[in-house]
Design a protein around this motif. Structure first.
Motif, PDB file in Angstrom:
ATOM      1  N   LYS A 211     -19.677  69.957  37.054  1.00  0.00           N
ATOM      2  CA  LYS A 211     -19.344  71.377  36.969  1.00  0.00           C
ATOM      3  C   LYS A 211     -17.863  71.605  36.686  1.00  0.00           C
ATOM      4  O   LYS A 211     -17.467  72.691  36.255  1.00  0.00           O
ATOM      5  N   THR A 212     -17.027  70.586  36.939  1.00  0.00           N
ATOM      6  CA  THR A 212     -15.597  70.718  36.665  1.00  0.00           C
ATOM      7  C   THR A 212     -15.186  69.949  35.419  1.00  0.00           C
ATOM      8  O   THR A 212     -14.000  69.668  35.235  1.00  0.00           O
ATOM      9  N   TRP A 213     -16.162  69.630  34.583  1.00  0.00           N
ATOM     10  CA  TRP A 213     -15.857  68.939  33.324  1.00  0.00           C
ATOM     11  C   TRP A 213     -15.312  69.952  32.317  1.00  0.00           C
ATOM     12  O   TRP A 213     -15.957  70.330  31.345  1.00  0.00           O
ATOM     13  N   CYS A 322     -16.266  76.550  22.158  1.00  0.00           N
ATOM     14  CA  CYS A 322     -15.496  76.259  23.367  1.00  0.00           C
ATOM     15  C   CYS A 322     -16.141  76.782  24.649  1.00  0.00           C
ATOM     16  O   CYS A 322     -15.549  76.661  25.718  1.00  0.00           O
ATOM     17  N   SER A 323     -17.314  77.347  24.548  1.00  0.00           N
ATOM     18  CA  SER A 323     -17.948  77.950  25.719  1.00  0.00           C
ATOM     19  C   SER A 323     -18.207  76.909  26.807  1.00  0.00           C
ATOM     20  O   SER A 323     -18.769  75.842  26.556  1.00  0.00           O
ATOM     21  N   GLY A 324     -17.770  77.206  28.028  1.00  0.00           N
ATOM     22  CA  GLY A 324     -17.991  76.329  29.176  1.00  0.00           C
ATOM     23  C   GLY A 324     -17.157  75.077  29.196  1.00  0.00           C
ATOM     24  O   GLY A 324     -17.414  74.179  30.005  1.00  0.00           O
ATOM     25  N   CYS A 325     -16.130  74.993  28.347  1.00  0.00           N
ATOM     26  CA  CYS A 325     -15.315  73.767  28.261  1.00  0.00           C
ATOM     27  C   CYS A 325     -13.875  73.987  28.711  1.00  0.00           C
ATOM     28  O   CYS A 325     -13.052  73.084  28.566  1.00  0.00           O
ATOM     29  N   TYR A 326     -13.563  75.138  29.255  1.00  0.00           N
ATOM     30  CA  TYR A 326     -12.172  75.423  29.616  1.00  0.00           C
ATOM     31  C   TYR A 326     -12.133  76.256  30.889  1.00  0.00           C
ATOM     32  O   TYR A 326     -13.108  76.881  31.291  1.00  0.00           O
ATOM     33  N   LEU A 354     -17.438  75.736  41.240  1.00  0.00           N
ATOM     34  CA  LEU A 354     -18.662  75.281  41.902  1.00  0.00           C
ATOM     35  C   LEU A 354     -19.522  76.462  42.324  1.00  0.00           C
ATOM     36  O   LEU A 354     -20.750  76.397  42.291  1.00  0.00           O
ATOM     37  N   GLN A 355     -18.892  77.566  42.723  1.00  0.00           N
ATOM     38  CA  GLN A 355     -19.650  78.737  43.166  1.00  0.00           C
ATOM     39  C   GLN A 355     -20.227  79.524  42.001  1.00  0.00           C
ATOM     40  O   GLN A 355     -21.273  80.148  42.132  1.00  0.00           O
ATOM     41  N   GLU A 356     -19.547  79.506  40.842  1.00  0.00           N
ATOM     42  CA  GLU A 356     -20.000  80.296  39.706  1.00  0.00           C
ATOM     43  C   GLU A 356     -21.135  79.625  38.955  1.00  0.00           C
ATOM     44  O   GLU A 356     -21.847  80.272  38.197  1.00  0.00           O
TER      45      GLU A 356
END
Length: 394
Positions: A211-213, A322-326, A354-356
């Motif tokens: 999730k933090t990638w 770039c969606s979900g990569c930054y 982690l919560q989102e």
């Protein structure tokens, strides 16, 4: 696999909105149309006041035509002064076109010659009826407008200039944000998760939380970008660089791009790992504020840093690559005395990530509930191959 069959009311596709990473208290929102709406209110008040005075409609109309035409004549006078200067730059600025130079000074599209001619005729006609010398009135109007021009009394306010720049994307911040995206992030972000996955295979799954990638981009509003993060916060440690990404760019063969992995020490002495770096265009803003020839104050730097954050977020949210990569980590460090403020800020953002995030089961459940509420029938297939949406199966 999830498929949908269109019901009688049609399909409402499930779309998850990506939440903003930026606090609204730090970054200003785009300006709206409140100023225009207030002008409509003032116009209505003026009309009401004129009605209450019980003046003759002909007299009111004559006065409106006189004053409005006087304003247009004054604007023409000021435009003529500007045109005299632009004649020196016709070749370099307008490709030798005198018409383009004239349009830039007089805004011919807004002030058509026909409209000005009608106003002029009405103006001369009304002055003739009043018996006042026409030339004297025209000279007085031009004189007053020239006074405004000489003493710069009609110069746009700082808010108006800022609004014009933002509306037309003419700010330094917009240029830096687009350059950062087109020249760097558009190359780095699309394949970031695949490179992290490959990196983990040979490094004992160092980045074990998927999730933090993301690329965590640090954006201090002070624009004070340090080369060594450990000097800013002793709880941040450099771990390792990713393998270089080589690309042919702008005539440079195998230009290399690489990102760094850092470990952040939490309050419980547990290390958290992420890919992190500063937004490098902030260095340009900071350098401009330190150079007298740039005429760029610290207040200008702060304003442009905030606009850079907003512009970059808007660009990345619209980018399908770039969606979900930054993750944009914006913070105000101008008056912060906590030695570990940065590490706490980064960890707080990682906790929010982690919560989102939602599990796939929750996504499917939300999709099913949303579709059923709109009369859509969902078909869940037990295979990985797509099935026909026709009831007959052909």
């Amino acid at each position: 696999m999830l498929e949908a069959e269109v019901g009688p009311t049609g399909v409402m596709p499930y779309k998850e909105e990506q939440p903003s990473d930026i606090s609204p208290s730090l970054i200003p929102r785009p300006r709206g149309n409140r100023a225009r709406h207030v002008s409509y209110l003032f116009l209505a008040l003026c009309v009401c006041f004129l009605c209450l005075t019980e003046q003759s409609l002909d007299l009111v109309f004559h006065c409106i035509v006189i004053h409005f035409t006087a304003l247009q004549v004054g604007a023409l006078c000021q435009g003529a002064c500007n045109f005299a200067e632009e004649l020196r730059h016709v070749t370099s600025r307008y490709h030798g076109s005198y018409l383009r130079a004239l349009n830039a000074c007089l805004e011919l599209r807004k002030r058509s010659f026909l409209f000005l001619l009608l106003c002029g005729v009405a103006y001369l006609h009304l002055l003739k009826e009043s018996g006042l010398p026409v030339c004297r009135n025209l000279i007085i109007v031009c004189f007053c407008q020239l006074l405004n021009f000489v003493f710069d009394l009609q110069h746009p306010s700082a808010a108006e200039i800022s609004e014009m720049y933002e509306r037309n994307n003419c700010n330094v911040a917009q240029g830096l944000a687009w350059s950062y995206y087109v020249g760097y992030l558009k190359f780095i972000l699309p394949g970031l998760k695949d490179r992290i996955r490959e990196f983990n295979r040979s490094n004992s799954h160092l980045l074990n939380c998927e999730k933090t990638w993301k690329l965590h981009i640090l954006i201090p509003l002070s624009c004070d970008v340090c080369d060594d993060l450990q000097t800013v916060d002793s709880h941040i440690h450099f771990i390792k660089n990713f393998p270089e990404l080589n690309m042919d760019v702008a005539g440079i063969k195998k230009r290399s791009y690489k990102n760094s992995i850092y470990g952040i020490l939490g309050e419980n002495k547990e290390k958290h790992f992420c890919v992190m770096e500063y937004a490098t265009p902030l260095r340009s803003l900071f350098a401009m504020s330190q150079d007298e020839s740039a005429a760029f104050s610290c207040q200008d730097r702060l304003e442009q840093a905030k606009l850079f954050c907003r512009a970059l977020e808007e660009i990345l949210q619209r980018s399908k690559y770039c969606s979900g990569c930054y993750r944009l980590i914006v913070y105000d460090d101008s008056e912060e005395n906590d030695q570990h403020f940065l590490s706490k800020t980064i960890l707080r953002h990682m906790e929010q990530e982690l919560q989102e995030e939602y599990t796939m089961d929750e996504k499917y459940e939300g999709s099913i509930h949303n579709a059923e509420s709109h009369g859509t029938q969902l078909l869940i297939s037990g295979t990985d191959h797509p099935m026909s949406l026709h009831s007959c199966g052909y």
